[in-house]
Design a protein around this motif. Structure first.
Motif, PDB file in Angstrom:
ATOM      1  N   SER A   7      -8.098   9.870 -27.645  1.00 35.73           N
ATOM      2  CA  SER A   7      -7.984   9.652 -29.252  1.00 35.73           C
ATOM      3  C   SER A   7      -8.934   8.593 -29.699  1.00 35.73           C
ATOM      4  CB  SER A   7      -6.697   8.838 -29.630  1.00 35.73           C
ATOM      5  OG  SER A   7      -6.634   8.805 -30.855  1.00 35.73           O
ATOM      6  N   THR A   8      -9.808   8.843 -30.553  1.00 36.95           N
ATOM      7  CA  THR A   8     -10.853   8.130 -31.026  1.00 36.95           C
ATOM      8  C   THR A   8     -10.217   6.973 -31.436  1.00 36.95           C
ATOM      9  OG1 THR A   8     -10.924   9.132 -33.052  1.00 36.95           O
ATOM     10  CG2 THR A   8     -12.424   9.742 -31.584  1.00 36.95           C
ATOM     11  N   SER A   9     -10.602   5.654 -31.765  1.00 27.71           N
ATOM     12  CA  SER A   9     -10.270   4.567 -32.348  1.00 27.71           C
ATOM     13  C   SER A   9      -9.629   4.752 -33.871  1.00 27.71           C
ATOM     14  CB  SER A   9     -11.293   3.403 -32.500  1.00 27.71           C
ATOM     15  OG  SER A   9     -12.565   3.767 -33.090  1.00 27.71           O
ATOM     16  N   ALA A  10     -10.276   5.535 -34.513  1.00 26.47           N
ATOM     17  CA  ALA A  10     -10.056   5.665 -35.999  1.00 26.47           C
ATOM     18  C   ALA A  10      -8.747   6.186 -35.974  1.00 26.47           C
ATOM     19  CB  ALA A  10     -10.935   6.621 -36.645  1.00 26.47           C
ATOM     20  N   HIS A  11      -8.326   6.958 -35.053  1.00 27.08           N
ATOM     21  CA  HIS A  11      -7.137   7.872 -35.051  1.00 27.08           C
ATOM     22  C   HIS A  11      -5.760   7.186 -34.471  1.00 27.08           C
ATOM     23  CE1 HIS A  11      -9.996  11.060 -36.110  1.00 27.08           C
ATOM     24  NE2 HIS A  11      -8.970  11.307 -36.860  1.00 27.08           N
ATOM     25  N   SER A  12      -6.330   5.868 -33.729  1.00 30.97           N
ATOM     26  CA  SER A  12      -5.285   5.276 -32.768  1.00 30.97           C
ATOM     27  C   SER A  12      -4.121   4.571 -33.669  1.00 30.97           C
ATOM     28  CB  SER A  12      -5.953   4.352 -32.057  1.00 30.97           C
ATOM     29  OG  SER A  12      -6.739   5.023 -31.129  1.00 30.97           O
ATOM     30  N   PRO A  95      -2.381   0.849 -38.261  1.00 28.80           N
ATOM     31  CA  PRO A  95      -3.797   1.574 -37.761  1.00 28.80           C
ATOM     32  C   PRO A  95      -4.864   0.858 -37.432  1.00 28.80           C
ATOM     33  CG  PRO A  95      -3.249   1.297 -40.227  1.00 28.80           C
ATOM     34  CD  PRO A  95      -2.142   0.734 -39.495  1.00 28.80           C
ATOM     35  N   HIS A 172      -3.513   7.633 -28.310  1.00 27.33           N
ATOM     36  CA  HIS A 172      -3.009   7.622 -29.562  1.00 27.33           C
ATOM     37  C   HIS A 172      -2.122   6.849 -30.144  1.00 27.33           C
ATOM     38  CE1 HIS A 172      -2.386   9.739 -33.326  1.00 27.33           C
ATOM     39  NE2 HIS A 172      -1.029   9.696 -33.018  1.00 27.33           N
TER      40      HIS A 172
END
Length: 317
Positions: A7-12, A95, A172
């Protein structure tokens, strides 16, 4: 620990951690912590108000103290929201963007406080070494420049951290070690190569807490050497007494960090609740104790507070 399944950091999403094993009584355990936060905010606000409104206290030592109180308020404002979110609202999820922002402000205010403690040590050295030229060496313009330099250093040292974290991959859902976000905690949860991030974090600590603590020790060595050169025992004691308050808050600031570091390396997994409690207290104790120490030791601040309080009573009457 959650699996690294991409998962990219923005969606973690990061999960805040309370007191392991005490989930059922977390509300009660958090009451003292919330009280500490509330008293810290009130105490530092009073110190700022008294110094701001009393012209007698517009001296370098008290201006630096007001900077210390401001950084303590910033630290409380950075940590308190997630404590309330976790302990009272039961919401664990945070987030990435909010977590990175909290991490930046926590570390930045910590570095500002460390820099102010160094400036105060230099202030005490000048006051003891050359009292006749004290006002000339440290006019308000120099104090303002020192304060600006401390803030700029804190921002520059912490700015790369959140930026580099955005390039990492995280699970995630990740579980944090505390009820707030720290750089070392986030880096340890990443699934990507973290060598650059770890190096940046190490350099940041060395050029802030490491450098400041070394220079503070050097300042006290020079202060001690100067005091020992004073002929009168009474004057020696008087000179040393002006450093007691500062020395106390230096110990209050650095010793909990040292204790937490030792605990993490020795018994973190044996006593997880103790590790979490120490992690919370090492951020909360300095903002609580700093105004108390200075109000007890500084006659000028006590007089300034009483003068403002009595003036308010007269106005109300």
């Amino acid at each position: 620990m959650f699996s690294c399944n991409a998962s990219t950091s923005a969606h973690s999403i990061f999960l805040l951690t309370g007191f392991p094993g005490l989930e059922a009584s977390q509300h009660w355990v958090s009451i003292p912590i919330n009280l500490i936060c509330a008293v810290s905010i009130v105490g530092n606000s009073i110190v700022l108000f008294v110094i701001r409104t009393d012209p007698v206290l517009h001296e370098p030592m008290y201006i630096f103290l007001s900077m210390l109180a401001a950084s303590d308020l910033g630290l409380c404002a950075s940590t308190f929201p997630t404590m309330v979110q976790l302990f009272w609202l039961g919401a664990r999820e945070l987030p990435f963007d909010l977590c990175a922002a909290q991490m930046f402000f926590i570390h930045a205010f910590t570095y500002v406080e460390s820099g102010v403690l160094l400036a105060m040590a230099f202030d005490r050295f000048i006051a003891i070494r050359d009292p006749l030229h004290y006002a000339t060496i440290l006019p308000h313009s120099v104090v303002a420049k020192v304060g600006a330099a401390i803030v700029v250093r804190a921002v520059l040292l912490n700015l790369p951290g959140p930026i580099l974290l955005r390039n990492l991959l995280f699970p995630h859902v990740s579980e944090l070690s505390h009820c707030y976000c720290l750089h070392c905690d986030l880096v340890g949860l990443a699934c990507s190569d973290i060598q650059i991030n770890s190096l940046v974090g190490l350099v940041s600590i060395l050029f802030s807490l490491g450098l400041d603590s070394s220079l503070i020790m050097l300042s006290y060595f020079l202060i001690l050497r100067t005091v020992l050169g004073i002929a009168s025992p009474g004057e020696r004691l008087k000179a040393l007494n002006t450093c007691v308050s500062h020395l106390c808050i230096v110990l209050i600031f650095y010793l909990p960090k040292l204790g937490l570091s030792v605990l993490h390396r020795v018994e973190k997994h044996s006593y997880p609740a103790l590790a979490v409690l120490m992690a919370n207290l090492h951020f909360l104790v300095p903002p609580l104790m700093n105004p108390i120490v200075y109000c007890i030791k500084s006659k000028q601040i006590r007089q300034g507070f009483l003068k403002r309080f009595q003036q308010k009573r007269v106005d109300v009457s």
